[in-house]
Design a protein around this motif. Structure first.
Motif, PDB file in Angstrom:
ATOM      1  N   GLN A 280       7.384 -29.593  -8.450  1.00 26.10           N
ATOM      2  CA  GLN A 280       7.811 -28.481  -9.293  1.00 26.10           C
ATOM      3  C   GLN A 280       7.041 -28.448 -10.617  1.00 26.10           C
ATOM      4  N   LEU A 281       5.984 -29.261 -10.739  1.00 24.16           N
ATOM      5  CA  LEU A 281       5.267 -29.377 -12.001  1.00 24.16           C
ATOM      6  C   LEU A 281       4.731 -28.020 -12.451  1.00 24.16           C
ATOM      7  N   ARG A 282       5.078 -27.640 -13.690  1.00 22.89           N
ATOM      8  CA  ARG A 282       4.630 -26.375 -14.268  1.00 22.89           C
ATOM      9  C   ARG A 282       3.546 -26.583 -15.311  1.00 22.89           C
ATOM     10  N   SER A 283       3.637 -27.672 -16.087  1.00 23.38           N
ATOM     11  CA  SER A 283       2.696 -27.911 -17.171  1.00 23.38           C
ATOM     12  C   SER A 283       2.298 -29.380 -17.202  1.00 23.38           C
ATOM     13  N   LEU A 284       0.994 -29.652 -17.182  1.00 27.05           N
ATOM     14  CA  LEU A 284       0.464 -31.011 -17.254  1.00 27.05           C
ATOM     15  C   LEU A 284      -0.569 -31.063 -18.367  1.00 27.05           C
ATOM     16  N   ASP A 285      -0.281 -31.843 -19.408  1.00 29.02           N
ATOM     17  CA  ASP A 285      -1.177 -31.968 -20.560  1.00 29.02           C
ATOM     18  C   ASP A 285      -1.510 -33.434 -20.772  1.00 29.02           C
TER      19      ASP A 285
ATOM     20  N   LEU B 293      10.308 -32.821 -11.714  1.00 25.16           N
ATOM     21  CA  LEU B 293       9.483 -32.839 -12.911  1.00 25.16           C
ATOM     22  C   LEU B 293       8.744 -31.514 -13.092  1.00 25.16           C
ATOM     23  N   GLU B 294       8.954 -30.874 -14.249  1.00 22.58           N
ATOM     24  CA  GLU B 294       8.323 -29.598 -14.556  1.00 22.58           C
ATOM     25  C   GLU B 294       7.271 -29.714 -15.656  1.00 22.58           C
TER      26      GLU B 294
END
Length: 623
Positions: free
Chosen positions: A285-290, A262-263
């Motif tokens: 691998q999370l890059r963006s969390l909104d 999950l990115e």
């Protein structure tokens, strides 16, 4: 005999020769990326050996001619032209056709084929941005379809049941985004890895994606209900965007840790509630969390420290109750931190190490209950804001073209949602808190800073002369504090400054003039009874420098926004490079850009009144 003719990507102009019947041995014709005009010669579709035809990216007009019965065509690319009218019925006779690309034309009608003619070998079909209003019926028996793109059209209503039989066992990519679809009964495709239904009118509960899904994009619809825990069965999920819907309830505990791939996870602007339940185990691998614009409560989950690739964290406009998350400073890639409009509280006086937040360039702590002095040691650590050399102008999106990070910024009381974030954009917004003490001089070393907002606090002391070193600054708002002294003349060196708000302080003395200061109106200085000089009507006394008003066309202020007019904004943006790039690029976004201007009543910072209008509409109205 000529079999292949590849002359694409040249500067050829004029029409395609009308009589091509002599090229009966031609198998491949590539005329793409030229400036060819006129109609497609009908003789082209009588060449009985033609297998590959590419006329894309030209200026061809007229209708698509009828095809000779059972041509051996395998690939047809007519995209990015000015073709109009229907797709001819004879296209369904092309039994060998595997790839058909018709995107970016004006094919407003699609012929309904008769009989048993089908496209049994069609694998890739792209017909985006063609103004079609119904699904192409000739696809009904394309059992081997792998890729289908009908995005950016005007297709209305329920997705027909027969669409579910298209490539049932083979379809990998389905893009129906930016249409007017209202519903879909099920997702029957067994191996689908990309489903893009963004910006439609879909209603009803959220469908469960197949376990094979990689990209599940359902934003900007009217979906309601809860997220089923079954979504966690998608163990290869890389991107989940459910933003701007009407979803509610609590988020499944498994979601944050359901996929090690999950990115991007965006649940923005829904009705989710409860404590932030997400847990992230190593490796993530999370890059963006909104998670912004929901009703989440409680503290931030400490497991976010396991997201070593995290670049964007946005939990703004919730009910998160926590102290400043200094522990996030160890994340090596974090660039955007937005916690605005929550219940964060207490001083910011703890720092993990001298390397905290090394890449942070956008930080928004506004509308919280932070106290104490401004965090000098953090400003010293913001290395990404100290760069004098501009990075390449790109949008934040990782390596994906499906999702672009977005944020809201506040400029002179106007909240603007930027649907894409330029990598050269840097901002600090600590407004509407309870910070006290002086503005530290070290802020003047954040040379790449574009927007600085310390308004609506209890700051005291002088305006630092060091702010004059912020030569990239385009918006400065330190209004509604207790600042004293004169306005430093060094601020006139800020040649990109588009917005200035020093109102409601205790400043005195003459207002500097020259350069950008010639464009600022009365509202920039309101509530400072000791100020004098242009543009105020109050002149300066004999013991002070008397300034003469510069000669320029002064626009009457009738906006009702404390002297702030959109004409001045537009002039300022013309000088301010980054904000100008935002306006210019967002005006041309395809689809339904969510770029709104919101009017906030600054005297009631916790009870914001928002008025949403598009920037284009405002500019038209003001001009």
């Amino acid at each position: 005999m000529l079999e292949k003719l590849h002359i694409g990507d040249n500067n050829f102009t004029g029409p395609i020769p009308f009589n091509l019947s002599g090229l009966q041995n031609l198998r491949e014709l590539y005329l793409n990326k030229n400036s060819l005009s006129g109609v497609i010669p009908p003789s082209l579709f009588t060449l009985m050996s033609l297998e590959h035809l590419d006329l894309s990216s030209n200026h061809l007009t007229g209708q698509i001619p009828e095809f000779q019965h059972r041509l051996p065509l395998d690939t047809i690319d007519l995209s990015d032209n000015k073709l109009r009218g229907p797709i001819p019925q004879s296209i369904s006779t092309l039994v060998n056709l595997a790839e058909l690309y018709l995107a970016s034309n004006d094919l407003s009608a699609v012929a309904r084929s008769n009989g048993n003619n089908t496209l049994p070998n069609l694998r890739n079909f792209r017909m985006s941005s063609c103004n079609i209003e119904v699904f192409p019926y000739f696809l009904r028996a394309s059992e081997n379809l792998v890729e289908l793109d009908l995005s950016q059209n005007r297709i209305h209503g329920q997705i027909p049941n027969w669409v579910g039989f298209i490539g049932k066992a083979s379809l990998l990519y389905l893009n129906l985004s930016h249409n007017f679809l209202t519903g879909i009964n099920k997702l029957p495709w067994e191996h689908l890895n990309t489903l893009d239904l963004r910006s439609n009118l879909l209603q009803g509960p959220l469908l469960i994606p197949p376990p094979s899904i990689l990209y599940f994009l359902m934003s900007n619809n009217s979906l309601y209900g809860e997220i089923s825990s079954s979504v966690c069965n998608a163990s290869s999920l890389q991107m989940l965007d459910l933003s701007h819907n009407k979803l509610s309830g609590e988020v499944p505990q498994c979601l944050g840790n359901s996929s090690s791939f999950l990115e991007v996870l965006s649940l923005r602007s829904n009705g989710f509630k409860g404590t932030l339940p997400l847990t992230f185990e190593k490796p993530s691998q999370l890059r963006s969390l909104d998670l912004s614009e929901n009703h989440f409560e409680g503290p931030l989950p400490r497991s976010l420290v396991n997201c070593r690739s995290l670049e964007v964290l946005n939990v703004g406009n919730n009910k998160v109750n926590d102290t400043f998350p200094n522990w996030l400073g160890i994340l090596p890639e974090l660039q955007v931190l937005v916690v605005r409009s929550n219940q964060f509280h207490g001083p910011i006086n703890t720092i993990m190490s001298e390397f905290s937040f090394p890449k942070l360039r956008i930080v928004d702590l506004s509308y919280n209950e932070f106290t104490g002095h401004l965090p000098t040691r953090y400003f010293e650590n913001f290395q990404a804001m100290k760069n004098k050399t501009m990075p390449d102008k790109q949008y934040m999106s990782g390596e994906s073209s499906y999702y672009h990070d977005s944020i809201e910024v506040t400029i002179k009381g106007l909240e603007i949602e930027l649907v894409r974030i330029l990598t050269i954009f840097t901002t600090i917004d600590f407004s509407s808190n309870n910070f006290s003490g002086e503005i530290p001089n070290v802020v003047g070393k954040l040379y790449s800073l574009k927007v600085l907002n310390f308004s609506h606090n209890s700051l005291t002391g002088y305006i630092p002369e060091a702010l004059g070193d912020l030569t990239s600054l385009e918006s400065l708002d330190i209004s509604s504090n207790h600042l004293t002294g004169r306005i430093p003349s060094q601020l006139t060196s800020l040649t990109f400054l588009a917005v200035l708000n020093l109102s409601f302080n205790h400043l005195h003395g003459p207002i500097p003039y020259g350069r950008q200061f010639n464009t600022f109106e009365n509202g920039s200085y309101a509530g400072n009874l000791g100020l004098c000089g242009f543009p105020l009507s109050k002149g300066c006394g004999d013991n002070q420098t008397q300034v003469q008003p510069p000669v320029f066309q002064h626009e009457e202020d009738d906006s009702g926004l404390d002297g702030f007019t959109w004409k001045i904004v537009v002039i300022g943006y013309g000088c301010g490079m980054t904000l100008g790039l935002f306006l210019g690029s967002l005006m041309f976004l395809i689809g339904r850009p969510r770029f709104f201007v919101k009017l906030a009543e600054r005297k009631l910072p916790k009870k914001v009144i928002r008025l949403r209008r598009t920037v284009a509409d405002i500019v038209v109205r003001r001009n």
